[in-house]
Design an enzyme around this catalytic site. Sequence first.
Site, short mmCIF file in Angstrom:
data_model
loop_
_atom_site.label_atom_id
_atom_site.label_comp_id
_atom_site.label_asym_id
_atom_site.label_seq_id
_atom_site.Cartn_x
_atom_site.Cartn_y
_atom_site.Cartn_z
N ASP A 1 -7.89 -4.70 9.22
CA ASP A 1 -7.50 -3.84 8.69
C ASP A 1 -6.92 -3.76 7.14
O ASP A 1 -5.84 -2.74 5.72
CB ASP A 1 -6.17 -3.16 8.89
N GLU B 1 0.92 -1.16 -0.09
CA GLU B 1 0.30 0.33 0.04
C GLU B 1 0.67 0.78 -0.43
O GLU B 1 1.71 1.60 0.44
CB GLU B 1 -0.78 -0.37 0.94
#
Length: 355
Positions: A231, A56
């Site tokens: 998450d 990410e």
Amino acid sequence: MVHYIGISDIERLVGDIGIGPFLSRLADTIETDYRRWDEFEKSARVASHSHDGVIELMPASDGTLYGFKYVNGHPRNTAQGLLTVMAFGMLAEVSTGCPLLLSELTVTTALRTAATSAMAARWLARPESRRMALIGNGAQSEFQAIAFHELVGVRELRLFDIDPAASAKVAQNLARVPALHNLQVHMCSSVREAVRGADIVTTVTADKRRAVILDETLVEPGMHLNAVGGDCPGKTELSRELLLRPDVRIVVEFEPQTRIEGELQQVPADHPVTALADVIRQRAQGRRSAQDITLFDSVGFALEDFSALRLLHEILNEQTGPVRELDLVPTLDDPKDLFGGTLGRSSRTRLRRVA
Ligand SMILES: NC(=O)c1ccc[n+]([C@@H]2O[C@H](COP(=O)([O-])OP(=O)(O)OC[C@H]3O[C@@H](n4cnc5c(N)ncnc54)[C@H](O)[C@@H]3O)[C@@H](O)[C@H]2O)c1
């Protein structure tokens, strides 16, 4: 020159300040930036999902400074001797785009996640909370324990992990920190045992699936849940029934991101939530009564990494000792002469490889 913080630097820097005071200053910096919520350019992170994990990019800017983090999440990595979460990031000046700081963020992510969790708990948990269950005892775990001890006043810790060696590691590591002598640590043999009678439950497990670490039968009125490990899409820790309980108050970092990545992904898109920034700015109530169950559905937001980078940069500027620097971008006498100031001045620059 760009300032550089590597692993040895972060060890020295946090060691010099003390991990307790460092976490405290970091939590205050994050809270200050959440108060400035409207000044930030915010976006959900850019995620590249693959079979075993995710990579990410997480950018944030307040118009003066710009920060980004590269971070991965690969729950099966530890079986190969690799960390589940590894990160680095950069802080730059918005007015010129000049990079100011390149920093390791693996240790710093653990620090900022723990600081954010403890800061959120100061707003959401019952003030008299002293007993915390800590489920998942991997890389992030000690950081959570220390932050809750230092910032929230947790005095009793109940550890559980499906890997008993991981819990033993946490107990040993915490026993070596002198300032934690008044923290009682108990090893538990099940989630149920760890959670019973706890004021706060932190879940920080890693598994790339819809796991149910905590369900509605395990929680008790008044608990604060600090759910850190869920998450990513398809990676959760709490049961859907728990989220739907009317006495559960869900607090999120950045709603558009948490709807995709957090425990929230399991419930309808209009399920009510409260923004942490609104709680901190006292525009909304997190906990309404001692009986409420508060849930911080933590996924990690770019603003927290921005705050961490901002603080590290501030600390480097306060230091009198040497700071490591990198020649990451050229320093030129004539900024239009990139070639002449770099490759052109080198006798090694040839048009073709010489045999
Ligand atoms: N919300 C955030 O801001 C944030 C930040 C960093 C990491 N994380 C997440 O936190 C989690 C933990 O990260 P880490 O670096 O400590 O990972 P890690 O792999 O080092 O540790 C995870 C631990 O969870 C344990 N575990 C797995 N399934 C379990 C279960 N069912 N019950 C009990 N224990 C279980 C494993 O045995 C392991 O010890 C990851 O999912 C990571 O993505 C979230």
